[in-house]
Design an enzyme around this catalytic site. Structure first.
Site, PDB file in Angstrom:
ATOM      1  N   ASN A  34       0.830  -1.213   0.000  1.00 16.27           N
ATOM      2  CA  ASN A  34       0.000   0.000   0.000  1.00 16.27           C
ATOM      3  C   ASN A  34       0.864   1.263   0.000  1.00 16.27           C
ATOM      4  O   ASN A  34       0.346   2.358   0.132  1.00 16.27           O
ATOM      5  CB  ASN A  34      -0.967   0.010   1.203  1.00 16.27           C
ATOM      6  CG  ASN A  34      -0.238   0.231   2.514  1.00 16.27           C
ATOM      7  OD1 ASN A  34       0.992   0.157   2.570  1.00 16.27           O
ATOM      8  ND2 ASN A  34      -0.977   0.512   3.567  1.00 16.27           N
ATOM      9  N   THR A  92      -2.834  -3.493  10.928  1.00 15.27           N
ATOM     10  CA  THR A  92      -2.003  -4.158   9.915  1.00 15.27           C
ATOM     11  C   THR A  92      -1.434  -5.460  10.464  1.00 15.27           C
ATOM     12  O   THR A  92      -1.492  -6.508   9.816  1.00 15.27           O
ATOM     13  CB  THR A  92      -0.862  -3.215   9.473  1.00 15.27           C
ATOM     14  OG1 THR A  92      -1.438  -2.078   8.840  1.00 15.27           O
ATOM     15  CG2 THR A  92       0.095  -3.905   8.513  1.00 15.27           C
ATOM     16  N   ASN A  99      -6.039 -11.871   7.496  1.00 18.85           N
ATOM     17  CA  ASN A  99      -6.443 -11.888   6.079  1.00 18.85           C
ATOM     18  C   ASN A  99      -5.492 -12.726   5.236  1.00 18.85           C
ATOM     19  O   ASN A  99      -5.924 -13.503   4.374  1.00 18.85           O
ATOM     20  CB  ASN A  99      -6.495 -10.459   5.525  1.00 18.85           C
ATOM     21  CG  ASN A  99      -7.725  -9.707   6.006  1.00 18.85           C
ATOM     22  OD1 ASN A  99      -8.719 -10.316   6.403  1.00 18.85           O
ATOM     23  ND2 ASN A  99      -7.663  -8.386   5.977  1.00 18.85           N
ATOM     24  N   TYR A 145       3.504  -2.328  17.957  1.00 11.68           N
ATOM     25  CA  TYR A 145       4.276  -3.175  17.046  1.00 11.68           C
ATOM     26  C   TYR A 145       4.562  -4.535  17.700  1.00 11.68           C
ATOM     27  O   TYR A 145       4.224  -5.585  17.153  1.00 11.68           O
ATOM     28  CB  TYR A 145       5.579  -2.458  16.696  1.00 11.68           C
ATOM     29  CG  TYR A 145       6.482  -3.185  15.729  1.00 11.68           C
ATOM     30  CD1 TYR A 145       6.164  -3.265  14.378  1.00 11.68           C
ATOM     31  CD2 TYR A 145       7.669  -3.773  16.172  1.00 11.68           C
ATOM     32  CE1 TYR A 145       7.013  -3.912  13.495  1.00 11.68           C
ATOM     33  CE2 TYR A 145       8.518  -4.415  15.284  1.00 11.68           C
ATOM     34  CZ  TYR A 145       8.186  -4.486  13.944  1.00 11.68           C
ATOM     35  OH  TYR A 145       9.035  -5.133  13.068  1.00 11.68           O
ATOM     36  N   LYS A 149       2.909  -8.140  16.596  1.00 13.09           N
ATOM     37  CA  LYS A 149       3.744  -9.221  16.045  1.00 13.09           C
ATOM     38  C   LYS A 149       3.599 -10.490  16.890  1.00 13.09           C
ATOM     39  O   LYS A 149       3.589 -11.608  16.363  1.00 13.09           O
ATOM     40  CB  LYS A 149       5.213  -8.781  16.005  1.00 13.09           C
ATOM     41  CG  LYS A 149       5.511  -7.736  14.936  1.00 13.09           C
ATOM     42  CD  LYS A 149       5.457  -8.334  13.537  1.00 13.09           C
ATOM     43  CE  LYS A 149       5.885  -7.328  12.483  1.00 13.09           C
ATOM     44  NZ  LYS A 149       5.903  -7.898  11.140  1.00 13.09           N
ATOM     45  N   ARG A 186      15.508   4.386  11.196  1.00 17.00           N
ATOM     46  CA  ARG A 186      16.233   3.392  11.988  1.00 17.00           C
ATOM     47  C   ARG A 186      17.716   3.753  12.033  1.00 17.00           C
ATOM     48  O   ARG A 186      18.188   4.584  11.244  1.00 17.00           O
ATOM     49  CB  ARG A 186      16.005   1.994  11.410  1.00 17.00           C
ATOM     50  CG  ARG A 186      14.676   1.439  11.858  1.00 17.00           C
ATOM     51  CD  ARG A 186      14.352   0.106  11.247  1.00 17.00           C
ATOM     52  NE  ARG A 186      13.813   0.223   9.909  1.00 17.00           N
ATOM     53  CZ  ARG A 186      13.391  -0.811   9.177  1.00 17.00           C
ATOM     54  NH1 ARG A 186      13.468  -2.026   9.651  1.00 17.00           N
ATOM     55  NH2 ARG A 186      12.902  -0.621   7.957  1.00 17.00           N
TER      56      ARG A 186
HETATM   57  P1  NAD Z   1       9.602  -1.427   5.348  1.00 18.60           P
HETATM   58  O1  NAD Z   1       8.848  -0.374   6.093  1.00 18.60           O
HETATM   59  O2  NAD Z   1      10.646  -1.003   4.385  1.00 18.60           O
HETATM   60  O3  NAD Z   1       8.607  -2.379   4.567  1.00 18.60           O
HETATM   61  C1  NAD Z   1       7.300  -2.634   4.973  1.00 18.60           C
HETATM   62  C2  NAD Z   1       6.417  -2.630   3.723  1.00 18.60           C
HETATM   63  O4  NAD Z   1       5.069  -2.949   4.091  1.00 18.60           O
HETATM   64  C3  NAD Z   1       6.365  -1.270   3.044  1.00 18.60           C
HETATM   65  O5  NAD Z   1       6.564  -1.406   1.658  1.00 18.60           O
HETATM   66  C4  NAD Z   1       4.973  -0.747   3.378  1.00 18.60           C
HETATM   67  O6  NAD Z   1       4.485   0.168   2.424  1.00 18.60           O
HETATM   68  C5  NAD Z   1       4.188  -2.045   3.430  1.00 18.60           C
HETATM   69  N1  NAD Z   1       2.954  -1.947   4.221  1.00 18.60           N
HETATM   70  C6  NAD Z   1       2.807  -1.420   5.465  1.00 18.60           C
HETATM   71  N2  NAD Z   1       1.537  -1.523   5.852  1.00 18.60           N
HETATM   72  C7  NAD Z   1       0.862  -2.152   4.854  1.00 18.60           C
HETATM   73  C8  NAD Z   1      -0.486  -2.536   4.664  1.00 18.60           C
HETATM   74  N3  NAD Z   1      -1.397  -2.316   5.607  1.00 18.60           N
HETATM   75  N4  NAD Z   1      -0.832  -3.135   3.504  1.00 18.60           N
HETATM   76  C9  NAD Z   1       0.085  -3.366   2.539  1.00 18.60           C
HETATM   77  N5  NAD Z   1       1.388  -3.012   2.657  1.00 18.60           N
HETATM   78  C10 NAD Z   1       1.760  -2.418   3.801  1.00 18.60           C
HETATM   79  O7  NAD Z   1      10.211  -2.396   6.464  1.00 18.60           O
HETATM   80  P2  NAD Z   1      11.145  -3.674   6.320  1.00 18.60           P
HETATM   81  O8  NAD Z   1      12.341  -3.435   7.136  1.00 18.60           O
HETATM   82  O9  NAD Z   1      11.293  -4.074   4.914  1.00 18.60           O
HETATM   83  O10 NAD Z   1      10.271  -4.764   7.095  1.00 18.60           O
HETATM   84  C11 NAD Z   1       9.547  -5.768   6.411  1.00 18.60           C
HETATM   85  C12 NAD Z   1       8.970  -6.746   7.432  1.00 18.60           C
HETATM   86  O11 NAD Z   1      10.018  -7.350   8.180  1.00 18.60           O
HETATM   87  C13 NAD Z   1       8.022  -6.095   8.443  1.00 18.60           C
HETATM   88  O12 NAD Z   1       6.968  -6.980   8.711  1.00 18.60           O
HETATM   89  C14 NAD Z   1       8.889  -5.948   9.670  1.00 18.60           C
HETATM   90  O13 NAD Z   1       8.137  -5.970  10.848  1.00 18.60           O
HETATM   91  C15 NAD Z   1       9.796  -7.172   9.567  1.00 18.60           C
HETATM   92  N6  NAD Z   1      11.072  -6.957  10.275  1.00 18.60           N
HETATM   93  C16 NAD Z   1      12.045  -6.172   9.730  1.00 18.60           C
HETATM   94  C17 NAD Z   1      13.220  -5.959  10.455  1.00 18.60           C
HETATM   95  C18 NAD Z   1      14.343  -5.128   9.898  1.00 18.60           C
HETATM   96  O14 NAD Z   1      15.328  -4.907  10.619  1.00 18.60           O
HETATM   97  N7  NAD Z   1      14.314  -4.650   8.673  1.00 18.60           N
HETATM   98  C19 NAD Z   1      13.388  -6.551  11.708  1.00 18.60           C
HETATM   99  C20 NAD Z   1      12.361  -7.309  12.220  1.00 18.60           C
HETATM  100  C21 NAD Z   1      11.202  -7.530  11.498  1.00 18.60           C
HETATM  101  N1  UDP Z   2      19.207   4.854  17.720  1.00 14.74           N
HETATM  102  C1  UDP Z   2      20.161   5.848  17.882  1.00 14.74           C
HETATM  103  N2  UDP Z   2      20.164   6.899  16.999  1.00 14.74           N
HETATM  104  C2  UDP Z   2      19.278   6.997  15.977  1.00 14.74           C
HETATM  105  C3  UDP Z   2      18.307   5.975  15.811  1.00 14.74           C
HETATM  106  C4  UDP Z   2      18.301   4.921  16.711  1.00 14.74           C
HETATM  107  O1  UDP Z   2      21.002   5.794  18.797  1.00 14.74           O
HETATM  108  O2  UDP Z   2      19.355   7.986  15.222  1.00 14.74           O
HETATM  109  C5  UDP Z   2      19.235   3.702  18.640  1.00 14.74           C
HETATM  110  C6  UDP Z   2      17.881   3.327  19.250  1.00 14.74           C
HETATM  111  O3  UDP Z   2      17.671   4.063  20.432  1.00 14.74           O
HETATM  112  C7  UDP Z   2      18.075   1.847  19.510  1.00 14.74           C
HETATM  113  C8  UDP Z   2      19.006   1.381  18.372  1.00 14.74           C
HETATM  114  O4  UDP Z   2      19.621   2.577  17.886  1.00 14.74           O
HETATM  115  O5  UDP Z   2      18.731   1.642  20.729  1.00 14.74           O
HETATM  116  C9  UDP Z   2      18.292   0.684  17.244  1.00 14.74           C
HETATM  117  O6  UDP Z   2      17.208   1.505  16.839  1.00 14.74           O
HETATM  118  P1  UDP Z   2      16.296   1.195  15.586  1.00 14.74           P
HETATM  119  O7  UDP Z   2      15.199   2.203  15.587  1.00 14.74           O
HETATM  120  O8  UDP Z   2      17.146   1.085  14.384  1.00 14.74           O
HETATM  121  O9  UDP Z   2      15.714  -0.274  15.842  1.00 14.74           O
HETATM  122  P2  UDP Z   2      15.102  -1.012  17.132  1.00 14.74           P
HETATM  123  O10 UDP Z   2      15.177  -0.135  18.333  1.00 14.74           O
HETATM  124  O11 UDP Z   2      13.700  -1.298  16.730  1.00 14.74           O
HETATM  125  O12 UDP Z   2      15.953  -2.212  17.278  1.00 14.74           O
END
Ligand code: NAD
Ligand code: UDP
Length: 313
Positions: A34, A92, A99, A145, A149, A186
């Protein structure tokens, strides 16, 4: 005949790399998104491919589709994005997952749920193994979140038990690489962007908190192996066990970009986990998987990508 695979969240960071990999493997890929945090540009190079289809849809809306496999990744993943509209995040995470499991049930597809290390919350057990139940604040700012999850995992195993749907659960730890959005928020993308702009990285709190960063190609390999494995309804940690503090990460990024090693300290967000490192024994045993790309190598590739994006802008 080519496998038909649905990738939800396919225009996001992880999803777009996964779509590319599945196309390379010969699959027919339906990328559903989306565009809440994803971008069409992330899948630009796939758009003309005859086995690739981009579909704008919100997973919170029910749908029907005939597919063989579903990688369910749709969900904002960065704290600033998932906290912007927490109710939508929960919808979501929970309704979207229900879904997609209905689609799997109706089309007898195997489904992989993108869960997260956040199910462990601020962990009291270190490193985190899959049998640790976690330490999550159910009413904190990250709860929308983390809890959705956790609920998504409960939904997935319930469909497995009640309807014999084949489910795979990936507990993904912090992953980084090219195609993280410029406004993702992030830590890796923030630090790299700040360093490339000649600004000191913003370290939240003391910077002693730890994370373990996995490069995106390793993670995608883990997802593909998990989908192909026999790990039905068994959560599997996917991440890189090499752990570092946020201060160390800032030092590494400033050194690789070649700017002065200064940082700016800012307030630590509420409930920020103090430590995080995956125990990947289960992934090693069940998938024969472990990460291959070290932090320096992965950061270099990510820095190159951000340089290109900034140059283009
Ligand atoms: P991202 O935000 O880049 O990707 C998420 C995607 O989902 C986006 O393209 C967004 O537009 C789409 N989206 C969000 N809500 C939606 C909805 N209601 N319907 C359809 N599409 C929707 O994030 P990412 O890092 O690529 O993460 C992808 C998945 O992996 C997520 O489920 C996230 O929770 C999980 N995950 C990622 C990390 C990471 O470090 N990247 C870590 C843990 C879990
Ligand atoms: N963080 C930071 N500076 C930033 C963004 C994040 O120090 O500009 C820290 C944040 O407080 C956390 C870690 O980096 O301790 C990872 O953050 P992120 O948001 O990437 O992921 P998550 O907390 O979900 O693991």
């Amino acid at each position: 005949m080519a496998r038909r695979i649905l990738v939800t969240g396919g225009a996001g960071f992880l999803g777009s790399h996964l779509c590319e990999r599945l196309i390379e493997d010969g699959a027919e890929v339906i990328c559903l998104d989306n565009f809440f945090t994803g971008r069409r540009e992330n899948v630009d190079r796939l758009l003309g491919h005859r086995r690739f289809e981009l579909m704008r849809h919100d997973v919170t809306e029910a749908m029907t589709l005939e597919v063989d496999e579903i990688y369910h990744l749709a969900c904002p993943a960065s704290p600033i994005h998932y906290q912007r509209n927490p109710v939508r995040t929960i919808r979501t995470g929970v309704v979207g997952t229900l879904n997609m499991l209905d689609v799997a049930r109706e089309s007898r597809a195997r489904v992989l749920i993108a869960s997260t290390s956040e199910v462990y919350g601020d962990p009291e057990v270190h490193p985190q193994r899959e049998d640790y139940w976690g330490h999550v604040n159910p009413i904190g700012s990250r709860a929308c979140y983390d809890e959705s999850k956790r609920c998504a995992e409960a939904v997935a195993v319930s469909y497995a038990r009640q309807y014999a749907v084949e489910v795979r659960i990936a507990r993904i730890f912090n992953t980084y690489g090219p195609r993280l959005a410029l406004d993702d928020g992030r830590v890796v993308s923030n630090f790299i962007l700040q360093a490339l702009r000649g600004e000191p990285p913003t370290v939240y709190g003391t910077g002693d908190q730890t994370r373990s960063f996995c490069y995106v190609s390793d993670l995608v390999e883990g997802l593909v192996r998990l989908m192909a494995s026999g790990a039905n309804a068994v959560p599997v940690n996917l991440g890189n066990p090499s752990e570092c503090t946020m201060r160390e990460l800032a030092e590494k990024v400033t050194a690789l970009v070649g700017i002065e090693p200064r940082v700016r300290y800012e307030e630590l967000p509420a409930d920020d986990p103090r430590q995080r490192r995956p125990d990947i024994a289960r992934a090693r045993e069940l998938l024969g998987w472990e990460p291959l790309v070290g932090l320096d190598e992965g950061l270099r590739a990510t820095i190159d990508y951000f340089r290109g994006r900034l140059g283009a802008a």
